[in-house]
Design a protein around this motif. Sequence first.
Motif, PDB file in Angstrom:
ATOM      1  N   THR A 188       0.728  -1.243  -0.096  1.00 35.42           N
ATOM      2  CA  THR A 188       0.079  -0.050  -0.262  1.00 35.42           C
ATOM      3  C   THR A 188       0.595   1.390  -0.008  1.00 35.42           C
ATOM      4  O   THR A 188       0.248   2.208   0.027  1.00 35.42           O
ATOM      5  CB  THR A 188      -0.955   0.046   1.263  1.00 35.42           C
ATOM      6  OG1 THR A 188      -0.091  -0.006   2.493  1.00 35.42           O
ATOM      7  CG2 THR A 188      -2.002  -1.213   1.436  1.00 35.42           C
ATOM      8  N   SER A 189       2.189   1.185  -0.083  1.00 37.70           N
ATOM      9  CA  SER A 189       3.109   2.322  -0.150  1.00 37.70           C
ATOM     10  C   SER A 189       2.830   3.451  -0.902  1.00 37.70           C
ATOM     11  O   SER A 189       2.666   4.616  -0.623  1.00 37.70           O
ATOM     12  CB  SER A 189       4.481   1.889   0.143  1.00 37.70           C
ATOM     13  OG  SER A 189       4.682   1.122  -1.109  1.00 37.70           O
ATOM     14  N   GLU A 195      -0.277   5.347   0.031  1.00 37.24           N
ATOM     15  CA  GLU A 195      -0.087   5.990   1.249  1.00 37.24           C
ATOM     16  C   GLU A 195       0.791   7.313   0.857  1.00 37.24           C
ATOM     17  O   GLU A 195       0.466   8.406   1.503  1.00 37.24           O
ATOM     18  CB  GLU A 195       0.653   5.292   2.382  1.00 37.24           C
ATOM     19  CG  GLU A 195      -0.343   4.210   2.946  1.00 37.24           C
ATOM     20  CD  GLU A 195       0.298   3.239   3.827  1.00 37.24           C
ATOM     21  OE1 GLU A 195       1.571   3.262   4.017  1.00 37.24           O
ATOM     22  OE2 GLU A 195      -0.325   2.335   4.031  1.00 37.24           O
ATOM     23  N   VAL A 231      -6.066   8.003   5.144  1.00 32.96           N
ATOM     24  CA  VAL A 231      -5.902   6.758   5.644  1.00 32.96           C
ATOM     25  C   VAL A 231      -5.923   5.679   4.803  1.00 32.96           C
ATOM     26  O   VAL A 231      -6.792   5.507   3.709  1.00 32.96           O
ATOM     27  CB  VAL A 231      -7.029   6.484   6.719  1.00 32.96           C
ATOM     28  CG1 VAL A 231      -6.683   4.783   7.380  1.00 32.96           C
ATOM     29  CG2 VAL A 231      -7.098   7.523   7.645  1.00 32.96           C
ATOM     30  N   VAL A 232      -4.968   4.764   4.830  1.00 34.63           N
ATOM     31  CA  VAL A 232      -5.058   3.325   4.038  1.00 34.63           C
ATOM     32  C   VAL A 232      -5.364   2.207   4.676  1.00 34.63           C
ATOM     33  O   VAL A 232      -4.541   2.114   5.850  1.00 34.63           O
ATOM     34  CB  VAL A 232      -3.925   3.145   3.022  1.00 34.63           C
ATOM     35  CG1 VAL A 232      -4.019   1.805   2.264  1.00 34.63           C
ATOM     36  CG2 VAL A 232      -3.723   4.333   2.130  1.00 34.63           C
ATOM     37  N   HIS A 233      -6.211   1.334   4.599  1.00 34.16           N
ATOM     38  CA  HIS A 233      -6.771   0.339   5.697  1.00 34.16           C
ATOM     39  C   HIS A 233      -6.651  -0.861   4.963  1.00 34.16           C
ATOM     40  O   HIS A 233      -7.362  -0.999   3.914  1.00 34.16           O
ATOM     41  CB  HIS A 233      -8.017   0.719   6.134  1.00 34.16           C
ATOM     42  CG  HIS A 233      -8.579  -0.226   7.211  1.00 34.16           C
ATOM     43  ND1 HIS A 233      -8.445  -0.240   8.469  1.00 34.16           N
ATOM     44  CD2 HIS A 233      -9.637  -1.118   6.971  1.00 34.16           C
ATOM     45  CE1 HIS A 233      -9.020  -1.362   9.060  1.00 34.16           C
ATOM     46  NE2 HIS A 233      -9.638  -1.835   8.154  1.00 34.16           N
ATOM     47  N   VAL A 245      -9.718   3.062   1.181  1.00 35.88           N
ATOM     48  CA  VAL A 245      -8.810   4.188   1.334  1.00 35.88           C
ATOM     49  C   VAL A 245      -9.860   5.445   1.651  1.00 35.88           C
ATOM     50  O   VAL A 245     -10.645   5.562   1.265  1.00 35.88           O
ATOM     51  CB  VAL A 245      -7.967   4.662   0.008  1.00 35.88           C
ATOM     52  CG1 VAL A 245      -7.555   6.076  -0.044  1.00 35.88           C
ATOM     53  CG2 VAL A 245      -6.879   3.702  -0.328  1.00 35.88           C
TER      54      VAL A 245
END
Lengths: 212, 709
Positions: free
Chosen positions: B63-64, B67, B74-76, B95
């Motif tokens: 997810t970098s 992010e 927020v990335v979840h 996201v």
Amino acid sequence: MTDDAKRSGLSRRSFLCSGAAGALSGGLAAGLLPGDAAGAAAVTDAEAPDTVGPGPVEIELEVNGATRRLAVEPRVTLLDGLRDRLDVTGPKRVCDRGTCGACTVLEDGRPIYACSRLMIESAGRSITTVEGLGSPDAMHDVQQAFVENDAQQCGYCTPGFVVATAALLARHPAPSEQEIEAGLGGNLCRCGTYKGIRAVVEGAGGGGVSGG
Amino acid sequence: MADYSWPEADRRALIGSRPARLDGPVKSTGFAKYPSDQNPSGLLAAKILTCPHAHARIVGIDTSAAEAMPGVRVVHVIQGEGAEIQWAGDEVAAVAAVTEEVARDAVRAIRVDYEVLPHFVTEENRDGAPDARAAGERAEGDPDAAFAAAHRTVERTLGMPQMAHMCLEPHGQVCSWDGDELEVHASTQAVSTLAGQFATELGVPASQVRIRTEYMGGGFGSKFSPDRWGIVGAELARKAGAPVKLFLERDQEVTVAGSRPSAFARIRAAADEQGRLVAWDSDSWGSGGLPGTGQTPLPYVFSRLPNRRLRHTSVPTNLAGSRAWRAPNHPQACFLTMAVLDDLADELGLDPIDFLDRNLDLTGRADTYREQLAIAGEMASWKERWQPRGRTREGAVHRGLGVSVHTWGGRGHSSNCDVTVHPDGAVEARIGSQDIGTGTRTIVAQVLAETFGLELHEVRVSLGDNVYPQSGPSGGSSTVGGVTASTRRAAQDALREVLVHVAPRLGAEPEQLVAGGGRVFVDGDASRGMSWREAAAQIGGAPISVQGRNPGPGRLISSGVGGVQIAEVEVDVETGVVRVERMIAVQDCGLVINRRLAESQVYGGLIMGVGYALYEEWIPDPVSGRLLNADMEFYKLAGLVDVGSLEVHMMTGPGYDERGVIGLGEPPVISPGAAISNAVANAIGVRVPYLPLTPDRVLDALAGRGGPA
């Protein structure tokens, strides 16, 4: 070149060359403001491969009688611009693909799918949503007829149907079956309110319901 | 104990009348703010990344890049490395970002590596199903002997596929935290039960979760739970420290947010020389996605049919689990049963209405059905116009009539309602119910106004918020009974308290007083009375507040209804196109509170029924495991011009009213598939064994080519 494109001074080809998504049919330059945030040049010369975006573009348009200025990315649809940026939430996002008609608004008096229009295409134009036709205390005849004929249940398709019906009746006060199909065949309801909607339309000829 | 009852017919001012729905003006002007219309200050937009594979294991997720994107808050990760995904469309990550566009960009920037595993999505061929499992077998009587002795037997293989709820407002919510207090504007059918479910998942007390649903854009049985995207939305909002709007995109809505289980069956049914049903044998299967599905109630309506054997196989597939779809199991059971009975009538050379009539003692409500069949037949001019199969044609266009019967329970659910009378005469009800488009707000107001003898606009109803007293989820046609009963009990009690204060002023006993026409007066002597406002002023300085409950004393509600529908169709045998010309519905639901809204429910059921009879189906691609029509172009709903002429007859008055209030949302959607299929068989002379009745299926049937499986 279409009249619209002439008015905007931007050819279809040069717009597509700009890399922005979607096809142009509205008056782009008419509402573009000089010195917009992304630094896109004001579009004035049809021969130059001008570009707008991908950053926000400042535009001006009229929504329900009020002049609104905002900066939007070219990729933002008219529907999302209305709902997300201007908090005009009458038009609904349902299919987001030009099928269901829940987002129907009037652009310069003509019904369009707001989900299938880029907001920058509506720059310089006048948008009327369902809220612009009337209010709960001063309903448009079509809105009143929707209430009286119970042409709504959950009500989520209703804003689009009301606008499409108003546009249909403005053009055809006593529409034929073919005109009804053409005018309302592009709107869908899930609760099943077509009986009431048909009563609105068919009662229009003698029932005092008028469009526009 | 106090008496709770509905007013006699000659004393009803509002109940049974046709007032327009109270929220009509705000809906028709676009002023109604739905959950998806909420735009609180500082709002973030959330999007969900879904799995493109029908069966896969996540071997890596990065997810970098997402992010690092400007505007991403927020990335979840919902399902991380090692997770086994069981259907395409399952949620993997989410996201929250400053705009929807940025959130979509960020979702696309998340990299997920999958190990793709084998999948199965086409349950109509159960022989190829890897996990099919026997799900019940039972027999009564002696079916083998009964079939051997029968006069006529038919055997058919029939089916209908999975289909979508297709709520126009997608599933989703806006979540806002204020410290550890959560407010959720949810598009839900279950305002009062959602808080506890959010609370459990989020680790906060349910008392700190507020659920609000002033309006919502359709549920049809698919919106009873917070769902994973609800919990994820709340988590995103908590992490971001800002409100988060998360509504499913249309493709996600179609794919994961609600479907009706499929139903297939090989059925034999037999009758004797008098045209009486004597034996039934069904071997059914179906799927509701990964969980498979249970047995539908066969034989439908004619449940006292002797000598029957039922077998059922549940077929799990790699598709999202089904949800309750308006009248769960009934449309499927109705189609399977009524199609076979219609074919058997044809085999016997009997008019299908005559055939059904001969067997009504095998149902639970023979008198109701007999009366309804007569009314529906009259409305359709059935006796004059019905002809045996395949005899009504004009060139390529064949016409046909079909009939079906159905049943439903519809008992009112658990409900609590607070009714308050203020000293200035203001009357209000607060109830933790929700108006999902059926008109709940309006009928509660009718009951309230009726009880106090006021006009509809003089009372106030507040619902759609879990701060109000608990009322059940709106499912199974249980709301109208629940909310009208709790409201009536509270209102009758509150009125009685008012009358205790008023009675001395009128020199009467409280029991002698009634409220009506905006006044309180001695029953039988209207001159001895006072205005409602004056009466309310007698209660003193503090309002009277009473809670009413359901269930409770008094005969206000009951359950169990019957309905009959007749369809008239035209079939073009060259193109295979079916057009519904006319639908007739005859329906009972006990005491009708609002005729206009009741009829709207039935019209709506007929229209939805035309949709699943002719157009609607999930089309899973066996190769990719994904739906081929997760949109509204190729998942086709019936449009305004597709539904023909619709006629509704509500059974009301003596014999029906005294049963009390019974739910109506489900019953009218049950029969259309069967009635329309039967009308097509009547038109073209052969059974099209599969719904929806698309042109290819009609042409296949005409060419004598197969059915499902």
